[in-house]
Write a protein that holds these residues in place. Sequence first.
Motif, PDB file in Angstrom:
ATOM      1  N   SER A  18       1.773   5.318   0.287  1.00 35.01           N
ATOM      2  CA  SER A  18       1.108   6.459   0.768  1.00 35.01           C
ATOM      3  C   SER A  18       0.726   7.602  -0.113  1.00 35.01           C
ATOM      4  N   THR A  58       0.790  -1.319  -0.152  1.00 38.38           N
ATOM      5  CA  THR A  58      -0.062  -0.100  -0.041  1.00 38.38           C
ATOM      6  C   THR A  58       0.773   1.238   0.256  1.00 38.38           C
ATOM      7  N   GLU A  91       5.771   2.370   5.019  1.00 39.56           N
ATOM      8  CA  GLU A  91       5.620   2.520   6.146  1.00 39.56           C
ATOM      9  C   GLU A  91       4.257   1.789   6.754  1.00 39.56           C
ATOM     10  N   GLY A  92       4.435   1.041   8.007  1.00 39.07           N
ATOM     11  CA  GLY A  92       3.377   0.523   8.916  1.00 39.07           C
ATOM     12  C   GLY A  92       3.102  -0.932   8.337  1.00 39.07           C
ATOM     13  N   GLN A  93       3.823  -1.573   7.393  1.00 34.71           N
ATOM     14  CA  GLN A  93       3.684  -2.454   6.612  1.00 34.71           C
ATOM     15  C   GLN A  93       4.680  -3.760   7.211  1.00 34.71           C
ATOM     16  N   ASP A  94       4.303  -4.836   7.374  1.00 37.40           N
ATOM     17  CA  ASP A  94       5.191  -5.963   8.183  1.00 37.40           C
ATOM     18  C   ASP A  94       5.682  -6.547   6.956  1.00 37.40           C
TER      19      ASP A  94
END
Length: 122
Positions: free
Chosen positions: A60, A58, A111-114
């Motif tokens: 940003s 995803t 960002e914020g994705q594992d």
Amino acid sequence: MSALEFVTPPPGLSPHTSFSLDEVEGGGGLFTLTAADDPRVRLFAVDPGAVVDDYSPTLSDAHVADLGLAESADARVLVVARMTDEGIGVNLLAPVVINRRTGVAAQVILEGQDLPVRALLS
């Protein structure tokens, strides 16, 4: 061959921003990214759909704006591949995203994705 213009130099490849994208014949989704002004500056990238199941990063809003993406179909995503002692690894956390219409590209950090920086291919 496709001409690409990165919004900033890919990590470790400064000051280069102009690259050619070439598919490796018989490479099963493998590509080379070669600096336009220095053919010694090159990295390999692969279509993640050819090597990883269910990869759907995803982007940003800032990445979408930087690349001028009007819709998701405009984005082509590749992941950087490199040889390691353990085998071939791909960086799923920092894909190369290309605007198919304009050739504008960036290696983005998701960002914020594992997701792993080094996923070994089997």
